[in-house]
Design a protein around this motif. Sequence first.
Motif, PDB file in Angstrom:
ATOM      1  N   ASN A   1     -48.622  21.436  14.115  1.00 57.44           N
ATOM      2  CA  ASN A   1     -48.962  20.117  14.662  1.00 57.44           C
ATOM      3  C   ASN A   1     -50.331  19.664  14.162  1.00 57.44           C
ATOM      4  OD1 ASN A   1     -46.561  19.858  16.071  1.00 57.44           O
ATOM      5  ND2 ASN A   1     -47.380  20.730  17.971  1.00 57.44           N
ATOM      6  N   LYS A   2     -51.292  20.582  14.090  1.00 57.79           N
ATOM      7  CA  LYS A   2     -52.612  20.221  13.579  1.00 57.79           C
ATOM      8  C   LYS A   2     -52.540  19.839  12.103  1.00 57.79           C
ATOM      9  CE  LYS A   2     -55.326  23.126  16.688  1.00 57.79           C
ATOM     10  NZ  LYS A   2     -56.200  24.302  16.784  1.00 57.79           N
ATOM     11  N   ASP A   3     -51.734  20.568  11.318  1.00 52.69           N
ATOM     12  CA  ASP A   3     -51.571  20.238   9.893  1.00 52.69           C
ATOM     13  C   ASP A   3     -50.909  18.879   9.714  1.00 52.69           C
ATOM     14  OD1 ASP A   3     -52.781  22.516   9.034  1.00 52.69           O
ATOM     15  OD2 ASP A   3     -50.921  23.642   8.660  1.00 52.69           O
ATOM     16  N   GLU A   4     -49.904  18.572  10.546  1.00 52.15           N
ATOM     17  CA  GLU A   4     -49.229  17.267  10.432  1.00 52.15           C
ATOM     18  C   GLU A   4     -50.169  16.140  10.821  1.00 52.15           C
ATOM     19  OE1 GLU A   4     -45.731  17.473  12.828  1.00 52.15           O
ATOM     20  OE2 GLU A   4     -44.727  18.910  11.513  1.00 52.15           O
ATOM     21  N   ILE A   5     -51.004  16.386  11.800  1.00 57.25           N
ATOM     22  CA  ILE A   5     -51.957  15.351  12.222  1.00 57.25           C
ATOM     23  C   ILE A   5     -53.007  15.138  11.121  1.00 57.25           C
ATOM     24  CG2 ILE A   5     -53.826  14.861  13.854  1.00 57.25           C
ATOM     25  CD1 ILE A   5     -52.137  16.297  16.003  1.00 57.25           C
TER      26      ILE A   5
ATOM     27  N   SER B   1     -48.882  22.352  -1.305  1.00 59.68           N
ATOM     28  CA  SER B   1     -48.126  23.603  -1.218  1.00 59.68           C
ATOM     29  C   SER B   1     -49.064  24.791  -1.050  1.00 59.68           C
ATOM     30  CB  SER B   1     -47.236  23.779  -2.440  1.00 59.68           C
ATOM     31  OG  SER B   1     -48.017  23.939  -3.595  1.00 59.68           O
ATOM     32  N   ARG B   2     -50.244  24.732  -1.652  1.00 64.09           N
ATOM     33  CA  ARG B   2     -51.214  25.817  -1.469  1.00 64.09           C
ATOM     34  C   ARG B   2     -51.674  25.905  -0.018  1.00 64.09           C
ATOM     35  NH1 ARG B   2     -56.240  26.640  -0.583  1.00 64.09           N
ATOM     36  NH2 ARG B   2     -56.786  24.454  -0.656  1.00 64.09           N
ATOM     37  N   LYS B   3     -51.951  24.743   0.586  1.00 69.25           N
ATOM     38  CA  LYS B   3     -52.372  24.732   1.992  1.00 69.25           C
ATOM     39  C   LYS B   3     -51.274  25.272   2.895  1.00 69.25           C
ATOM     40  CE  LYS B   3     -55.670  20.921   1.730  1.00 69.25           C
ATOM     41  NZ  LYS B   3     -55.957  19.544   2.143  1.00 69.25           N
ATOM     42  N   LEU B   4     -50.034  24.845   2.653  1.00 73.16           N
ATOM     43  CA  LEU B   4     -48.914  25.310   3.461  1.00 73.16           C
ATOM     44  C   LEU B   4     -48.727  26.812   3.292  1.00 73.16           C
ATOM     45  CD1 LEU B   4     -46.466  24.716   5.279  1.00 73.16           C
ATOM     46  CD2 LEU B   4     -45.136  24.358   3.194  1.00 73.16           C
ATOM     47  N   THR B   5     -48.792  27.283   2.077  1.00 71.06           N
ATOM     48  CA  THR B   5     -48.601  28.707   1.812  1.00 71.06           C
ATOM     49  C   THR B   5     -49.710  29.530   2.459  1.00 71.06           C
ATOM     50  OG1 THR B   5     -47.559  28.160  -0.283  1.00 71.06           O
ATOM     51  CG2 THR B   5     -48.294  30.408  -0.012  1.00 71.06           C
ATOM     52  N   SER B   6     -50.949  29.058   2.371  1.00 66.42           N
ATOM     53  CA  SER B   6     -52.038  29.813   2.984  1.00 66.42           C
ATOM     54  C   SER B   6     -51.904  29.833   4.504  1.00 66.42           C
ATOM     55  CB  SER B   6     -53.394  29.255   2.564  1.00 66.42           C
ATOM     56  OG  SER B   6     -53.581  27.950   3.066  1.00 66.42           O
ATOM     57  N   SER B   7     -51.432  28.733   5.094  1.00 69.41           N
ATOM     58  CA  SER B   7     -51.206  28.713   6.538  1.00 69.41           C
ATOM     59  C   SER B   7     -50.121  29.707   6.914  1.00 69.41           C
ATOM     60  CB  SER B   7     -50.800  27.317   7.003  1.00 69.41           C
ATOM     61  OG  SER B   7     -51.813  26.388   6.762  1.00 69.41           O
TER      62      SER B   7
ATOM     63  N   ALA C   1     -48.360  29.498  18.893  1.00 72.32           N
ATOM     64  CA  ALA C   1     -49.532  29.330  18.028  1.00 72.32           C
ATOM     65  C   ALA C   1     -49.137  28.696  16.701  1.00 72.32           C
ATOM     66  CB  ALA C   1     -50.213  30.681  17.788  1.00 72.32           C
ATOM     67  N   LEU C   2     -47.993  29.091  16.166  1.00 71.59           N
ATOM     68  CA  LEU C   2     -47.514  28.524  14.918  1.00 71.59           C
ATOM     69  C   LEU C   2     -47.205  27.035  15.075  1.00 71.59           C
ATOM     70  CD1 LEU C   2     -46.645  28.945  11.991  1.00 71.59           C
ATOM     71  CD2 LEU C   2     -44.379  29.583  12.804  1.00 71.59           C
ATOM     72  N   LYS C   3     -46.592  26.665  16.186  1.00 73.12           N
ATOM     73  CA  LYS C   3     -46.300  25.246  16.431  1.00 73.12           C
ATOM     74  C   LYS C   3     -47.590  24.447  16.548  1.00 73.12           C
ATOM     75  CE  LYS C   3     -41.775  25.722  18.608  1.00 73.12           C
ATOM     76  NZ  LYS C   3     -41.010  25.542  19.839  1.00 73.12           N
ATOM     77  N   GLU C   4     -48.591  25.016  17.199  1.00 75.07           N
ATOM     78  CA  GLU C   4     -49.873  24.327  17.328  1.00 75.07           C
ATOM     79  C   GLU C   4     -50.523  24.136  15.949  1.00 75.07           C
ATOM     80  OE1 GLU C   4     -52.350  26.416  20.072  1.00 75.07           O
ATOM     81  OE2 GLU C   4     -50.967  26.148  21.749  1.00 75.07           O
ATOM     82  N   ILE C   5     -50.460  25.155  15.116  1.00 74.09           N
ATOM     83  CA  ILE C   5     -51.029  25.046  13.768  1.00 74.09           C
ATOM     84  C   ILE C   5     -50.291  23.995  12.961  1.00 74.09           C
ATOM     85  CG2 ILE C   5     -51.285  26.277  11.576  1.00 74.09           C
ATOM     86  CD1 ILE C   5     -51.901  28.804  13.194  1.00 74.09           C
TER      87      ILE C   5
END
Length: 150
Positions: free
Chosen positions: A144-148, A89-95, A138-142
């Motif tokens: 996608n990178k987080d999901e990968i 959740s911290r990673k998601l929130t910071s993103s 840009a948000l979709k790319e980010i």
Amino acid sequence: MDLVGIGVLIMGIGVLIGAIFLARTLNNLSSVLNGVDKTVERLPDQLDDVMKETGQLLNNSNDTLADVNKKIEALSPLFYIVGDIGESSRKLTSSLVDVTMAMKKDTNEGKDTTRRQDLGGLYGAIALGYYFKEKRKALKEINNKDEISA
């Protein structure tokens, strides 16, 4: 009786009174020392009782500590899971904060551009829409990178 005899008699009475006072004081001291003696005689038994109870307390404490350790050991995976959820959740929130700050910056840049160039309502809306479209990409790319990476 002459004066010497009277003096000796008075001194004798004084010594007698002093002896009586000293005898009573020593008698009271003797009773106090007898009480101390009785207390000291009971002291080893009392210390033995205290030591036995202390040993039982230590044994009970060790048993309780072992039980607590077993229960904490059983709960450890739960704490690891909660920690992993917190980190995710911290990673998601910071993103999301990064994306929000970038969008805010770009929308402010678009607003400044429309004001500087005096483009007006329609051109400003088109520019703002374009910035939102680019940021969405840009948000979709980010994401996608987080999901990968996850």
